[in-house]
Design an enzyme around this catalytic site. Sequence first.
Site, mmCIF file in Angstrom:
data_model
loop_
_atom_site.group_PDB
_atom_site.id
_atom_site.type_symbol
_atom_site.label_atom_id
_atom_site.label_comp_id
_atom_site.label_asym_id
_atom_site.label_seq_id
_atom_site.Cartn_x
_atom_site.Cartn_y
_atom_site.Cartn_z
ATOM 1 N N TRP A 66 0.839 -1.215 0.000
ATOM 2 C CA TRP A 66 0.000 0.000 0.000
ATOM 3 C C TRP A 66 0.865 1.253 0.000
ATOM 4 O O TRP A 66 0.533 2.254 -0.632
ATOM 5 C CB TRP A 66 -0.990 -0.010 1.164
ATOM 6 N N ASP A 99 -1.332 6.953 6.357
ATOM 7 C CA ASP A 99 -2.444 6.064 6.028
ATOM 8 C C ASP A 99 -2.690 5.208 7.263
ATOM 9 O O ASP A 99 -1.841 4.405 7.654
ATOM 10 C CB ASP A 99 -2.025 5.198 4.819
ATOM 11 N N LYS A 105 -12.377 -1.434 7.977
ATOM 12 C CA LYS A 105 -11.651 -2.327 8.888
ATOM 13 C C LYS A 105 -12.102 -2.055 10.324
ATOM 14 O O LYS A 105 -12.810 -2.853 10.908
ATOM 15 C CB LYS A 105 -10.147 -2.149 8.721
#
Length: 367
Positions: free
Chosen positions: A106, A174, A198
């Site tokens: 990511w 992030d 999440k």
Amino acid sequence: MRVYNFSSGPATLPLSVLEKAKDEMLDANGTGQSVMEMSHRSGDFKPIIEKTEGSLRELMEIPSNYKVLFLQGGASLQFSMVPLNLAAVEIGVPKKKASFIETGIWAQKAAEEAGKYVEVIIRASSKDRSFSYIPQGAEADTADAYCHITLNNTIVGTRWPYLPKTGSVPLVADISSCILSEPLDVSKFGVLYAGAQKNLGPAGTTVVIIREDLIGHAPSWTPNLLRYDIHAAEGSLFNTPPCYGIYIIGLVLDWLKEQGGLKVITALNQEKTELLYSYLDNSKHFFPLVEKSSRSLMNICFISREKDPEIRKTIENRFVKEAASVGLVNLAGHKLVGGLRASIYNAMPIEGVKALIAFMEKFEKSL
Ligand code: PMP
């Protein structure tokens, strides 16, 4: 039967939240409508978005000089919005530099996308050992427009044990897979962003927490929908926001507060992680992939110790299949790295972790 869902996201949600949503499905707050049917500009929806923002501010202790935005496009759209709003320049002007720390897939994707708008400088990387650790001593250069990190790396299961030195350079993180898993000093960051699917709620909402002085610098060619200043000025209502997702996030945050808030949930997360890691550290058959100092509280990755790659794969596939047959689902690792992964977000009860360990013990004996 409800299963224990170890998915990395969309992920398990607290049962009481789902039940509340079910109860309110046809008539939310006595309005005679579902939240899905409400106008986002109505007096019925306003208290919902305000309550969600208020709870997030309270739980994360977000300082008053930060804006909270509820956007769409997932965390991936922030890979574009951050560089566009913090560092992109007018056409013809040389690109500004921004630093990135490469700690996983990511993080790489964030850097790659940013490269369209800024000159990306990789200041540190853990690629040399398959991202199984967080590099020490990462620092930004004073000339950088910002420094980007991925605080928790969902695919490999690492988490930053420290923050890089950035001085006055805004630190952007992030926090998709670790938001509200433990306390975070928001004032150390310029921008924090997270996809909701999440620890917060359903997919479709992205939370952005941004220091006010970083808003309003996008070049004139930036599409309106990608401008933080427009979203901030409109209170996330520039266009239709992901209303139902914002409502569910509000319920999840209520649940977090009922649990005792972040301190209590952090202690529980530590207990769950320690249980699973201490099992893995002592297992004859399974092997945890990540260096001890960099271990995630949320995503725990491991493999079979079997040396032959083909046999290893067969064992891991059997593990995933047999676990699912007893209600322990989504234990396969990310498709790019393989192996096994248990994501144990806030809503995963400790009983789920104990059930997984009991299954692993049994599985090891069967080999
Ligand atoms: N960053 C991290 C750390 C992630 O785990 C994910 C998704 N798993 C993303 C970004 C991409 O999120 P989205 O699918 O919401 O764009």
